[in-house]
Design a protein around this motif. Structure first.
Motif, PDB file in Angstrom:
ATOM      1  N   LYS A 170       0.833  -1.196   0.000  1.00 58.30           N
ATOM      2  CA  LYS A 170       0.000   0.000   0.000  1.00 58.30           C
ATOM      3  C   LYS A 170       0.876   1.258   0.000  1.00 58.30           C
ATOM      4  CE  LYS A 170      -3.586   2.573   2.370  1.00 58.30           C
ATOM      5  NZ  LYS A 170      -4.493   2.692   3.477  1.00 58.30           N
ATOM      6  N   THR A 171       1.890   1.272   0.817  1.00 59.47           N
ATOM      7  CA  THR A 171       2.789   2.427   0.886  1.00 59.47           C
ATOM      8  C   THR A 171       3.441   2.666  -0.475  1.00 59.47           C
ATOM      9  OG1 THR A 171       3.226   2.045   3.221  1.00 59.47           O
ATOM     10  CG2 THR A 171       4.848   3.357   2.011  1.00 59.47           C
ATOM     11  N   PHE A 172       3.929   1.597  -1.106  1.00 58.66           N
ATOM     12  CA  PHE A 172       4.573   1.727  -2.413  1.00 58.66           C
ATOM     13  C   PHE A 172       3.612   2.301  -3.439  1.00 58.66           C
ATOM     14  CE2 PHE A 172       5.573   0.393  -6.663  1.00 58.66           C
ATOM     15  CZ  PHE A 172       6.919   0.715  -6.770  1.00 58.66           C
ATOM     16  N   VAL A 173       2.447   1.684  -3.572  1.00 58.74           N
ATOM     17  CA  VAL A 173       1.480   2.108  -4.594  1.00 58.74           C
ATOM     18  C   VAL A 173       1.015   3.535  -4.339  1.00 58.74           C
ATOM     19  CG1 VAL A 173      -0.833   1.685  -5.532  1.00 58.74           C
ATOM     20  CG2 VAL A 173       0.752  -0.231  -5.200  1.00 58.74           C
ATOM     21  N   GLU A 174       0.647   3.852  -3.141  1.00 53.05           N
ATOM     22  CA  GLU A 174       0.147   5.201  -2.850  1.00 53.05           C
ATOM     23  C   GLU A 174       1.249   6.252  -3.001  1.00 53.05           C
ATOM     24  OE1 GLU A 174      -2.919   6.101  -2.653  1.00 53.05           O
ATOM     25  OE2 GLU A 174      -3.726   4.068  -2.644  1.00 53.05           O
ATOM     26  N   ALA A 175       2.463   5.915  -2.610  1.00 57.72           N
ATOM     27  CA  ALA A 175       3.573   6.857  -2.780  1.00 57.72           C
ATOM     28  C   ALA A 175       3.836   7.111  -4.263  1.00 57.72           C
ATOM     29  CB  ALA A 175       4.829   6.334  -2.098  1.00 57.72           C
ATOM     30  N   MET A 176       3.862   6.061  -5.072  1.00 58.93           N
ATOM     31  CA  MET A 176       4.097   6.250  -6.511  1.00 58.93           C
ATOM     32  C   MET A 176       2.959   7.044  -7.148  1.00 58.93           C
ATOM     33  SD  MET A 176       7.071   5.279  -7.383  1.00 58.93           S
ATOM     34  CE  MET A 176       6.863   5.475  -9.147  1.00 58.93           C
ATOM     35  N   ARG A 177       1.740   6.783  -6.731  1.00 58.54           N
ATOM     36  CA  ARG A 177       0.624   7.576  -7.247  1.00 58.54           C
ATOM     37  C   ARG A 177       0.809   9.048  -6.896  1.00 58.54           C
ATOM     38  NH1 ARG A 177      -4.442   3.526  -5.704  1.00 58.54           N
ATOM     39  NH2 ARG A 177      -4.418   2.351  -7.663  1.00 58.54           N
ATOM     40  N   GLY A 178       1.199   9.315  -5.665  1.00 60.68           N
ATOM     41  CA  GLY A 178       1.420  10.700  -5.240  1.00 60.68           C
ATOM     42  C   GLY A 178       2.576  11.355  -5.983  1.00 60.68           C
ATOM     43  N   ILE A 179       3.663  10.623  -6.155  1.00 59.01           N
ATOM     44  CA  ILE A 179       4.820  11.148  -6.878  1.00 59.01           C
ATOM     45  C   ILE A 179       4.447  11.440  -8.327  1.00 59.01           C
ATOM     46  CG2 ILE A 179       7.081  10.501  -7.825  1.00 59.01           C
ATOM     47  CD1 ILE A 179       7.546   8.977  -5.137  1.00 59.01           C
ATOM     48  N   ASN A 180       3.692  10.547  -8.938  1.00 57.11           N
ATOM     49  CA  ASN A 180       3.319  10.729 -10.343  1.00 57.11           C
ATOM     50  C   ASN A 180       2.438  11.956 -10.553  1.00 57.11           C
ATOM     51  OD1 ASN A 180       4.828   8.523 -11.134  1.00 57.11           O
ATOM     52  ND2 ASN A 180       3.120   7.111 -10.917  1.00 57.11           N
ATOM     53  N   ILE A 181       1.698  12.341  -9.547  1.00 54.70           N
ATOM     54  CA  ILE A 181       0.908  13.579  -9.618  1.00 54.70           C
ATOM     55  C   ILE A 181       1.795  14.784  -9.342  1.00 54.70           C
ATOM     56  CG2 ILE A 181      -0.939  14.892  -8.496  1.00 54.70           C
ATOM     57  CD1 ILE A 181      -2.320  12.111  -8.038  1.00 54.70           C
ATOM     58  N   ALA A 182       2.608  14.676  -8.302  1.00 57.74           N
ATOM     59  CA  ALA A 182       3.432  15.820  -7.881  1.00 57.74           C
ATOM     60  C   ALA A 182       4.474  16.211  -8.925  1.00 57.74           C
ATOM     61  CB  ALA A 182       4.116  15.502  -6.552  1.00 57.74           C
ATOM     62  N   ILE A 183       4.967  15.240  -9.692  1.00 53.85           N
ATOM     63  CA  ILE A 183       6.056  15.550 -10.619  1.00 53.85           C
ATOM     64  C   ILE A 183       5.591  16.389 -11.808  1.00 53.85           C
ATOM     65  CG2 ILE A 183       5.931  13.496 -12.099  1.00 53.85           C
ATOM     66  CD1 ILE A 183       9.260  13.928 -11.189  1.00 53.85           C
ATOM     67  N   ILE A 184       4.309  16.389 -12.078  1.00 51.99           N
ATOM     68  CA  ILE A 184       3.793  17.206 -13.177  1.00 51.99           C
ATOM     69  C   ILE A 184       3.643  18.629 -12.662  1.00 51.99           C
ATOM     70  CG2 ILE A 184       1.979  17.476 -14.903  1.00 51.99           C
ATOM     71  CD1 ILE A 184       3.642  14.859 -15.091  1.00 51.99           C
ATOM     72  N   ASN A 185       4.738  19.362 -12.757  1.00 51.80           N
ATOM     73  CA  ASN A 185       4.764  20.741 -12.287  1.00 51.80           C
ATOM     74  C   ASN A 185       5.675  21.554 -13.206  1.00 51.80           C
ATOM     75  OD1 ASN A 185       7.579  21.131 -11.054  1.00 51.80           O
ATOM     76  ND2 ASN A 185       6.904  19.224 -10.091  1.00 51.80           N
ATOM     77  N   PRO A 186       5.546  22.864 -13.180  1.00 51.44           N
ATOM     78  CA  PRO A 186       6.324  23.695 -14.115  1.00 51.44           C
ATOM     79  C   PRO A 186       7.835  23.547 -13.971  1.00 51.44           C
ATOM     80  CG  PRO A 186       4.553  24.974 -13.124  1.00 51.44           C
ATOM     81  CD  PRO A 186       4.573  23.657 -12.419  1.00 51.44           C
ATOM     82  N   TRP A 187       8.347  23.379 -12.772  1.00 52.22           N
ATOM     83  CA  TRP A 187       9.798  23.265 -12.602  1.00 52.22           C
ATOM     84  C   TRP A 187      10.338  22.004 -13.250  1.00 52.22           C
ATOM     85  CZ3 TRP A 187      11.989  27.554 -11.780  1.00 52.22           C
ATOM     86  CH2 TRP A 187      11.383  28.526 -11.017  1.00 52.22           C
ATOM     87  N   PHE A 188       9.647  20.885 -13.041  1.00 50.52           N
ATOM     88  CA  PHE A 188      10.080  19.648 -13.683  1.00 50.52           C
ATOM     89  C   PHE A 188       9.951  19.761 -15.199  1.00 50.52           C
ATOM     90  CE2 PHE A 188       8.806  15.566 -15.586  1.00 50.52           C
ATOM     91  CZ  PHE A 188      10.012  14.903 -15.452  1.00 50.52           C
ATOM     92  N   MET A 189       8.836  20.265 -15.674  1.00 50.85           N
ATOM     93  CA  MET A 189       8.622  20.365 -17.116  1.00 50.85           C
ATOM     94  C   MET A 189       9.650  21.283 -17.780  1.00 50.85           C
ATOM     95  SD  MET A 189       6.442  18.316 -18.044  1.00 50.85           S
ATOM     96  CE  MET A 189       5.217  17.274 -17.336  1.00 50.85           C
ATOM     97  N   LEU A 190      10.039  22.327 -17.073  1.00 49.19           N
ATOM     98  CA  LEU A 190      11.033  23.255 -17.610  1.00 49.19           C
ATOM     99  C   LEU A 190      12.340  22.529 -17.928  1.00 49.19           C
ATOM    100  CD1 LEU A 190      11.499  26.265 -18.263  1.00 49.19           C
ATOM    101  CD2 LEU A 190      12.354  26.522 -15.933  1.00 49.19           C
ATOM    102  N   SER A 191      12.796  21.685 -17.023  1.00 47.71           N
ATOM    103  CA  SER A 191      14.047  20.963 -17.279  1.00 47.71           C
ATOM    104  C   SER A 191      13.827  19.754 -18.180  1.00 47.71           C
ATOM    105  CB  SER A 191      14.713  20.540 -15.971  1.00 47.71           C
ATOM    106  OG  SER A 191      13.892  19.663 -15.244  1.00 47.71           O
ATOM    107  N   PHE A 192      12.780  18.985 -17.933  1.00 48.88           N
ATOM    108  CA  PHE A 192      12.549  17.748 -18.682  1.00 48.88           C
ATOM    109  C   PHE A 192      12.284  18.021 -20.166  1.00 48.88           C
ATOM    110  CE2 PHE A 192       9.550  14.343 -20.031  1.00 48.88           C
ATOM    111  CZ  PHE A 192      10.451  13.290 -19.992  1.00 48.88           C
TER     112      PHE A 192
END
Length: 155
Positions: free
Chosen positions: A40-62
């Motif tokens: 549960k921790t793994f799945v929920e953490a990855m779900r949260g990370i996958n949402i959080a990473i879609i942000n302007p700072w990440f997109m700017l570099s990626f």
């Protein structure tokens, strides 16, 4: 190289370094850390990370790294080592986008939409996602290294 092409190459190199560092950190700390947790921790953490990473700072570099590397190629079409290093860096960074689009995004979407138990979701997701992330990290690091090579050879 002109001032503009050098500026584009430096900006591409910085952006590629940020992306390479992110994927490297995932490979050697985030994912091994999550691997120690329960399903549960793994799945929920990855779900949260996958949402959080879609942000302007990440997109700017990626997205910025391959875009700026492409601009650097177009601004420096003089044959020589710097051009070839830049072309190689651009190719590796585009490959990073392709791996993300073809492998990681569909897997992330499937994890998010999955309604099976946490153990089943993790079973289908973790090992392939980790393997592809290691490849993505290596490809991004190669792109960064090539852009560094372009900077060094342009002196």
């Amino acid at each position: 190289m002109t001032t503009l092409s050098t500026t584009a190459l430096v900006a591409a190199t910085v952006a590629a370094g940020l992306s390479a560092g992110l994927f490297y950190a995932y490979a050697c700390s985030v994912l091994p850390g999550l691997a120690r947790g329960d399903d549960k921790t793994f799945v929920e953490a990855m779900r949260g990370i996958n949402i959080a990473i879609i942000n302007p700072w990440f997109m700017l570099s990626f997205l910025g790294a391959p875009l700026l590397a492409g601009v650097a190629v177009l601004l420096n079409l003089h044959p020589g080592p710097a051009l070839w290093w830049t072309v190689a860096g651009f190719a590796f960074l585009v490959a990073t986008l392709v791996i993300t689009r073809v492998v990681h995004i569909p897997m992330n979407n499937a994890l998010d939409a999955g309604r099976d138990g946490y153990a089943q979701l993790r079973e289908r997701f973790e090992a392939p996602w980790v393997r592809w992330n290691v490849l993505r990290a290596l490809v991004t690091i190669a792109g960064f290294g090539c852009l560094v090579g372009a900077l060094v050879s342009s002196r």
